[in-house]
Design an enzyme around this catalytic site. Structure first.
Site, PDB file in Angstrom:
ATOM      1  N   ASN A   9       0.873  -1.174   0.000  1.00 46.69           N
ATOM      2  CA  ASN A   9       0.000   0.000   0.000  1.00 46.69           C
ATOM      3  C   ASN A   9       0.906   1.219   0.000  1.00 46.69           C
ATOM      4  O   ASN A   9       1.436   1.602   1.038  1.00 46.69           O
ATOM      5  CB  ASN A   9      -0.904  -0.025   1.251  1.00 46.69           C
ATOM      6  CG  ASN A   9      -1.755   1.232   1.361  1.00 46.69           C
ATOM      7  OD1 ASN A   9      -1.830   2.020   0.421  1.00 46.69           O
ATOM      8  ND2 ASN A   9      -2.386   1.419   2.510  1.00 46.69           N
ATOM      9  N   LYS A  11       0.172   4.206  -0.374  1.00 47.85           N
ATOM     10  CA  LYS A  11      -0.461   5.433   0.141  1.00 47.85           C
ATOM     11  C   LYS A  11      -0.161   6.589  -0.817  1.00 47.85           C
ATOM     12  O   LYS A  11      -0.055   6.359  -2.012  1.00 47.85           O
ATOM     13  CB  LYS A  11      -0.006   5.703   1.580  1.00 47.85           C
ATOM     14  CG  LYS A  11      -0.209   4.465   2.460  1.00 47.85           C
ATOM     15  CD  LYS A  11      -0.051   4.701   3.922  1.00 47.85           C
ATOM     16  CE  LYS A  11      -0.310   3.390   4.675  1.00 47.85           C
ATOM     17  NZ  LYS A  11      -0.243   3.540   6.123  1.00 47.85           N
ATOM     18  N   HIS A  95      -9.884   1.842   4.373  1.00 45.66           N
ATOM     19  CA  HIS A  95      -8.670   2.035   5.174  1.00 45.66           C
ATOM     20  C   HIS A  95      -8.929   3.131   6.209  1.00 45.66           C
ATOM     21  O   HIS A  95      -9.526   4.155   5.906  1.00 45.66           O
ATOM     22  CB  HIS A  95      -7.494   2.408   4.269  1.00 45.66           C
ATOM     23  CG  HIS A  95      -6.186   2.340   4.978  1.00 45.66           C
ATOM     24  ND1 HIS A  95      -5.800   3.257   5.932  1.00 45.66           N
ATOM     25  CD2 HIS A  95      -5.181   1.428   4.898  1.00 45.66           C
ATOM     26  CE1 HIS A  95      -4.606   2.921   6.401  1.00 45.66           C
ATOM     27  NE2 HIS A  95      -4.212   1.811   5.791  1.00 45.66           N
ATOM     28  N   GLU A  97      -7.167   5.368   7.427  1.00 46.87           N
ATOM     29  CA  GLU A  97      -6.665   6.715   7.120  1.00 46.87           C
ATOM     30  C   GLU A  97      -7.676   7.486   6.288  1.00 46.87           C
ATOM     31  O   GLU A  97      -7.658   8.710   6.244  1.00 46.87           O
ATOM     32  CB  GLU A  97      -5.317   6.622   6.385  1.00 46.87           C
ATOM     33  CG  GLU A  97      -4.187   6.269   7.341  1.00 46.87           C
ATOM     34  CD  GLU A  97      -2.927   5.789   6.657  1.00 46.87           C
ATOM     35  OE1 GLU A  97      -2.878   5.756   5.404  1.00 46.87           O
ATOM     36  OE2 GLU A  97      -1.989   5.423   7.380  1.00 46.87           O
ATOM     37  N   GLU A 167      -6.366  -4.354  10.604  1.00 39.79           N
ATOM     38  CA  GLU A 167      -5.418  -3.263  10.775  1.00 39.79           C
ATOM     39  C   GLU A 167      -5.729  -2.502  12.053  1.00 39.79           C
ATOM     40  O   GLU A 167      -6.500  -1.539  12.019  1.00 39.79           O
ATOM     41  CB  GLU A 167      -5.559  -2.295   9.603  1.00 39.79           C
ATOM     42  CG  GLU A 167      -5.440  -2.963   8.253  1.00 39.79           C
ATOM     43  CD  GLU A 167      -4.461  -2.205   7.394  1.00 39.79           C
ATOM     44  OE1 GLU A 167      -3.628  -2.878   6.791  1.00 39.79           O
ATOM     45  OE2 GLU A 167      -4.501  -0.977   7.381  1.00 39.79           O
ATOM     46  N   GLY A 173       1.605   2.680  10.897  1.00 38.37           N
ATOM     47  CA  GLY A 173       2.580   3.765  10.781  1.00 38.37           C
ATOM     48  C   GLY A 173       3.230   4.166  12.100  1.00 38.37           C
ATOM     49  O   GLY A 173       3.888   5.204  12.175  1.00 38.37           O
ATOM     50  N   SER A 212       2.555  -1.665  10.660  1.00 44.46           N
ATOM     51  CA  SER A 212       3.977  -1.729  11.045  1.00 44.46           C
ATOM     52  C   SER A 212       4.607  -3.096  10.828  1.00 44.46           C
ATOM     53  O   SER A 212       5.473  -3.519  11.607  1.00 44.46           O
ATOM     54  CB  SER A 212       4.163  -1.269  12.499  1.00 44.46           C
ATOM     55  OG  SER A 212       3.759   0.087  12.639  1.00 44.46           O
TER      56      SER A 212
HETATM   57  P1  PGA Z   1       2.318   0.644   7.773  1.00 43.97           P
HETATM   58  O1  PGA Z   1       0.894   0.808   7.032  1.00 43.97           O
HETATM   59  O2  PGA Z   1       2.891  -0.644   7.288  1.00 43.97           O
HETATM   60  O3  PGA Z   1       3.118   1.837   7.316  1.00 43.97           O
HETATM   61  O4  PGA Z   1       2.039   0.635   9.217  1.00 43.97           O
HETATM   62  C1  PGA Z   1       0.040  -0.277   6.935  1.00 43.97           C
HETATM   63  C2  PGA Z   1      -1.271   0.147   6.331  1.00 43.97           C
HETATM   64  O5  PGA Z   1      -1.732   1.263   6.600  1.00 43.97           O
HETATM   65  O6  PGA Z   1      -1.871  -0.609   5.568  1.00 43.97           O
END
Ligand code: PGA
Length: 250
Positions: A9, A11, A95, A97, A167, A173, A212
């Site tokens: 991903n 982003k 997601h 976010e 998640e 993150g 993460s």
């Molecule tokens: P990250 O993001 O690996 O940077 O924690 C995972 C995600 O948001 O799918």
């Protein structure tokens, strides 16, 4: 047995030049993997680039969102059919976010899920709890509610051709991944919940862990019985780290 799936991903990262380098690094390193399926979810403008570079490579590509509507006067939206035009086969849905920043309700997310399936895209449905919800011990309730909206509107059989990504919001993150045991316990809960309604959909449902994931923790996480792969943010922007995570899945 469910084949492992590792999804990058990106982003809102990348540029034509950076993506060209990263995708060619993926292409050099990942074709040696025969046991894990790899998907790259890119920002919309780079779908054509992903299609041009990844076609016939064994690495699939997709998007990070789609419109809940099929077509019409929806300024700034991108439809499932448009994603298909660029060869996408997966799309991330709900997601966290996006869900908070763009006010996505569970109902909106359920509609997007069906838009994806109706157009032959595999939805990657994100579910997960906040830190406050985990500390209050209500994380299963929170995730159950997110799944229930889809089940209520569309039934449990839709999970046969879908991916769910657990998640925990506190792990995204932050560098603070869930432990393999915490993740396995939630994955088992999700599969059990779907199984109570449709055993065969639950058996084929891929449940990814995201939050993460790095080359160090991937080995333990991806070895768990109900963890069928990962949704990888930060570490997918580094081809070497992403390759190590893919190797852990294979
Ligand atoms: P990250 O993001 O690996 O940077 O924690 C995972 C995600 O948001 O799918």
């Amino acid at each position: 047995m469910r084949q492992k799936l590792v999804v990058a991903n990106w982003k809102m990262h990348g540029s034509l030049a950076e993506n060209k380098q990263l995708l060619s690094d993926y292409l050099h390193q990942l074709p040696t993997l025969h046991t894990a399926q790899v998907v790259v979810c890119v920002p919309y403008p780079y779908l054509a680039q992903a299609q041009a570079m990844l076609q016939n490579s064994g690495i699939a590509w997709g998007a990070q969102n789609l419109s809940k509507d099929a077509v019409g006067p929806y300024t700034g939206e991108v439809s499932a059919a448009m994603l298909k035009d660029f060869g996408a086969s997966y799309v991330i849905i709900g997601h966290s976010e996006r869900a908070t920043a763009y006010c996505e309700s569970d109902e909106n997310i359920a509609t997007k899920f069906m838009q994806a399936q109706a157009h032959g895209l595999t939805p990657i449905l994100c579910v997960g709890e906040t830190l406050i919800e985990r500390e209050a011990g209500v994380m299963q309730m929170v995730v159950a509610k997110q799944l229930d909206t889809i089940v209520k509107l569309h039934g449990a059989s839709v999970f046969a051709n879908a991916v769910v990504s657990y998640e925990p919001i506190w792990a995204i993150g932050t560098g603070l991944a869930a432990s393999a045991e915490q993740a396995q316990s939630m994955h088992e809960f999700i599969r059990g919940k779907v199984a109570a309604l449709d055993a065969s959909a639950a058996a084929s449902l891929k449940i990814l862990y995201g939050g993460s994931v790095n080359p160090q923790n991937a080995v333990q996480l991806l070895a768990m019985q109900d963890i069928d792969g990962g949704l990888i943010g930060k570490c997918s922007l580094n081809a070497q780290e992403f390759e190590k995570i893919c190797l852990a899945a294979a």
